[in-house]
Design a protein around this motif. Sequence first.
Motif, PDB file in Angstrom:
ATOM      1  N   ASP A 241      43.505  42.522  31.316  1.00 41.42           N
ATOM      2  CA  ASP A 241      44.400  42.617  30.167  1.00 41.42           C
ATOM      3  C   ASP A 241      45.708  43.325  30.489  1.00 41.42           C
ATOM      4  O   ASP A 241      46.788  42.820  30.215  1.00 41.42           O
ATOM      5  N   ARG A 242      45.599  44.486  31.124  1.00 38.39           N
ATOM      6  CA  ARG A 242      46.800  45.267  31.389  1.00 38.39           C
ATOM      7  C   ARG A 242      47.750  44.486  32.295  1.00 38.39           C
ATOM      8  O   ARG A 242      48.952  44.454  32.083  1.00 38.39           O
TER       9      ARG A 242
ATOM     10  N   SER B  12      47.948  38.451  27.442  1.00 35.33           N
ATOM     11  CA  SER B  12      46.915  39.456  27.227  1.00 35.33           C
ATOM     12  C   SER B  12      45.606  38.923  27.755  1.00 35.33           C
ATOM     13  O   SER B  12      45.522  37.770  28.159  1.00 35.33           O
ATOM     14  N   GLY B  13      44.609  39.776  27.717  1.00 32.97           N
ATOM     15  CA  GLY B  13      43.289  39.334  28.141  1.00 32.97           C
ATOM     16  C   GLY B  13      42.824  38.095  27.381  1.00 32.97           C
ATOM     17  O   GLY B  13      42.076  37.278  27.897  1.00 32.97           O
TER      18      GLY B  13
END
Lengths: 615, 89
Positions: free
Chosen positions: A319-320, A328-329
Motif C-alpha cells: 500500500d505505502r 493504493s493497496g
Amino acid sequence: MSQSVLHFALVGNPNCGKTALFNCLTGAKAKVANYAGVTVEKRSGPLAGLSRPAELIDLPGTYSLYVASPDEQVARRVILGEMAGEVRPDVLVAVIDATNIKLGLRLVLELKALGLPMVLVLNLADAARSRGINIRTELLAERLGMPVVETVAVRKNGVGDLQTALRSLAASVQTRTGNLSLPERSEAVESVYARIDALLAECVDAPEFTPRWQDKLDALVMHPVLGVAILAAILLLMFQAVFAWAAPVMDGIETLVGWLGEQVGALLPAGILHDFVVDGLIAGMGSVLVFLPQIIILFAFILALEDSGYLPRAAFLLDRMMRGVGLSGRSFIPLLSSFACAVPGIMSTRSIANPRERLVTIMTAPLMTCSARLPVYALVIGAFIPHRTVWGLFNLQGLTLFCLYIAGIASAALVAWITRQQQGEGNSFPLLLELPNYRWPNLYHFLVGLKERAWIFLSRVGTVILALSIVLWFLATFPHAPEDATLPAIEYSFAGMLGKLIQPLFEPLGFNWQMCIALIPAMAAREVAVSTLATVYAVSGGEDALGSSLAHSWTVPVALAYLAWFVYAPQCLSTIAVVRRETNSVRATLIFTGYLFALAYVAALLVRQLSAIWL
Amino acid sequence: MPSAHTPLHQLPKGAKATIVDIVSHAVFGDMDEQVTLRLKELGFLPGAMLQVIGFGLFGSDPVAVRINGTKFGLRRAEAEKVLATIHPM
C-alpha cells in the motif's frame, strides 16, 4: 400469481463465502454478467428444488447499507430495487462468517430493518466450531425472528438445511414490486453494537482465540522484508510455472492439432477447400488453442491466491509503495487480475472508492501483461532467446518473460506517478482493508472458477478467433498469385497489400509487412497475431516451425521491438470497449488509446535502436 | 513515550490497547464523518480492545490491527483518528 419467479439475493460482508454458497445452491449454473453502467460482476442462476421458479443473485460484499464505496452501493441499490433492469429481491439470504459474527450481525440488523423476508446463513461453521465457538442457532433464530442455518461452504448437509429453509420461505412469500426506502439512520452505531453484544452474550460462546498458525503466518507474510521476498517468490514461481509446466501439455496439443490436420486433409481432395480447412481453420485455431494450458495455470494461481486470503496481505504490504505513485493497496487486486485479462481487472476497479485513483488504475491496468499476450511473447521468445539455464536455476526464456512483465509494471508505476504529479493528491476514502482468515482454497469453487475462465477462452477460440481465422485465410489467399509469379503467393494477396500499405508507418521500428499484417487482426485479440504470422509465413506444423521461420526472417533487434510494441499497445478492442463503459467518457477512452499507442511506438523504436547498438 | 491517548499508528507492534475515542481529522475534509462512521461500523468503538499485529513496508503505515477477532489494515490517516490507551505488557 404463484408461478411468478421468486428472487433471492445473497447479501453479506466481503469474503464470507457468498460465492462458494452460490455455486452450491445453483449447481454453478451461473450466468456471469455485469450491472449495466456500474459493472461489478453480477452472477445469477436458477435455484432448483423449490415449489416455484426461483432465481438466486450473488451481490457484491458490503459492510453497510449507509456508508458505501461504489461497489457496495450496488448491493444497496439492488436490495432497495433502485437498480434499473434488476428486479427487487423478494427474499434476502444474509450470509455471516461464523468466525466473525459480530461484524456480520451489524449488517444483518440493518437488513432486518428493511422488513423483507430473510434467512440467516452462518457460513464456515466448521471453522467456528474448531475455534470453540458455539452458537445456539435456535435461540438466535428466535431473537432475530428469522430462520438461521449453519453451513460449511460446500458440505452437502448444511446446504440441504438451507435449501429446506428456502423451500419453506418460497411457499409463503409473495412476490412484490416497487421500491423500498432505506429508513433514516436513527440509532447510533454504539447502541447497535450494544444490542449485538447482548445478543451474542445470550446465544454465542466464543472464546477469545485465533489459531496460532494464522498469527505466525501473518508475522511472516506481513513482515516488511520477508513478506516482500515471499511475494516476489510467489510471483516468480507463477511466471516460471506458466512457462515451464505448461510446455509438455502444449506439445501434446500441437501434436494433436497436426494429426487432426493430416487426418482431415487426407479426406479432402487437394484444392481450395483442402487449403481452407487445413491451413485456415485447423492451423489457425490450433495455434491459439495451444495456449490453453498456460492460461489455466495462470488462473489457477490467481484463483488460489484469491481464495486463500493472501491477496489482501499483499495489498497491505504494497500500500505505502503504491501510494508513492498515487495508487493504493486496493489497486493491487485489479492490477493483479489484469495479468490474466485487463477486462475483468478494469471491471474490478469498482472497489476503489476514490474516483481519481480508479481512473489511474483503469489507465494503467492494460500495462499488466495479460494472458492474451503470452502466445505472442512465447512465440517470439521461443524463436529468438536461446534455451539456456542461467544462475543454475532459471531458464533464460522464463527470465525474459519475467522482464517483460516487469517492464509493464514499471511503466504502469511511472504513468501513475506522472498523473499524480499533474493532478495532486486528493483526499481518499479510507483503505480499511479487511485481512481475512487464511484458508485452504475450496476445491469445488476453485474448479468452477477455472472452468469458467477456460470456457471464456475456448469460446473466444470458437467465435472471434474462428471468424478471424477465416477472414485472414481469405485475405491471405485471394487474389491468387499470377501464373508467372516469382514471389511467395501471399505477396499478391489482399493481406500482402494491406500489410504493405501500413508498413511505411512502422518502418522506423523495423517491422516488415508480415509483422504489420499481424497487428491488424490482433486488435480483436492479441493472440491472433500468432495465427496470422503462421498464415502469412505459410507455415504449418506448430509453434516451433513458425519460430524457426521467424528466426530466419527477423533480426533480433526487430523481434525485441515487436515484443516492446506488444507490452504497450492497446491491441484489444474489448479492453477499449470496457474502458469506455467504465469511465463513461469518450475523452478518457481516446486518451487511453492514444497514450498507449504512442508509448508502444516510442518503446519499440527505442528498443530497436538500443539493442542494435548493444547486441 | 505513548501518552494515555495514543493514536493507533504510534502503538508498538504486539501492543494491546483499548480505544478511547474516534476523533475528527482534517485530512478527510467533508468525508470525515463518513470515515468515522465506517470505522465505528467495523467495530472501532470507544471501549473496544485491539491488538497491533503489524506494519506496512515503510514505517508505521499502514498498520494492521485485530479487533473483535477480525484483522484490518488502516492507513496512517485513519489510524490517527483512533485514540487508544495501551495495556501494560
